[in-house]
Design an enzyme around this catalytic site. Structure first.
Site, short mmCIF file in Angstrom:
data_model
loop_
_atom_site.label_atom_id
_atom_site.label_comp_id
_atom_site.label_asym_id
_atom_site.label_seq_id
_atom_site.Cartn_x
_atom_site.Cartn_y
_atom_site.Cartn_z
N GLY A 188 0.75 -1.25 0.00
CA GLY A 188 0.00 0.00 0.00
C GLY A 188 0.78 1.30 0.00
N SER A 189 0.64 2.13 -1.01
CA SER A 189 1.48 3.31 -1.16
C SER A 189 0.82 4.37 -2.02
CB SER A 189 2.84 2.89 -1.73
OG SER A 189 2.67 1.90 -2.73
#
Length: 225
Positions: A188-189
């Protein structure tokens, strides 16, 4: 066949340990159930081929289109945000990648990389405003001359709450193509793209975008749908 990026190897090996321990203990049912974990981790590193969604007929590279550098959801599209955008006048597109999105990053625009700068930092939630300038990140600046005018696109890999490492596989001085793989972010980014004010944004907040395919901005001289 699904291609898996080489960065998957160490993470998948660690994820496989519980299943291996269960198997060695003779708990076949538990081992089988736990085997889903390394499979899921490996799938996170999937690397599908992509084709731009609006190519110019007969041309390998549309010089007027800026593509999404990542799969995900557009969090913001509009004027460059204070404290987020580089110095100067920019338009900004910020994309949030969940753990379920493909995390291979692609160049939004082709040309010569003038700058590639890694900055260590925190791991705040990638959707927060502060993550853009406080989190671990890599800033990339690409220049391209079109009709005697230099166009500049600035883009940024930002890791988030779950992501703990940014991987950048290009360097300053490299010639890159629009849509080319340039690295990835582990779990997740966020990706930010900054384009000059003479380019038109073609996405809005809430839109789903696909790396290397979705056109997120275009200079006005380019073809229109």
């Amino acid at each position: 066949m699904v291609t898996i990026d080489r960065e998957a190897a160490p993470a998948t090996a660690v994820a496989a340990v519980p299943a291996l321990v269960a198997a060695l203990a003779g708990r076949r049912g538990t081992a089988l159930a736990l085997a889903a974990l390394p499979a899921a981790v490996a799938l996170f590193f999937r690397d599908p081929d992509r084709t731009p969604d609006r190519p110019v007929a007969g041309a390998p590279d549309d010089v007027d289109s800026v593509l999404s550098p990542a799969d995900g959801k557009v969090m913001y599209a509009g004027p460059g945000q204070e404290g987020v955008a580089p110095e100067g006048e920019w338009q900004q597109v910020s994309i949030f990648l969940s753990a379920f999105d493909v995390h291979i990053n692609r160049a939004p625009y082709g040309g010569r990389l003038r700058e590639v700068t890694y900055r260590p930092g925190k791991w705040l939630a990638a959707y927060s405003h502060e993550s853009a300038h406080l989190n671990e990140r890599t800033d990339l600046v690409v220049d391209r001359e079109v009709d005697g005018v230099t166009r500049t696109v600035h883009f940024r890999q930002i890791v988030g709450l779950m992501a703990r490492r940014v991987v950048t596989r290009v360097a300053a001085g490299d010639e890159i193509a629009t849509g080319q793989r340039i690295g990835l972010m582990k779990f997740g980014s966020r990706m930010d793209v900054f384009v000059p004010t003479d380019a038109e944004l073609l996405v809005e907040a809430g839109a789903r975008v696909v790396a290397g395919e979705t056109v997120i901005a275009r200079w006005p001289s380019g073809p229109r749908a």
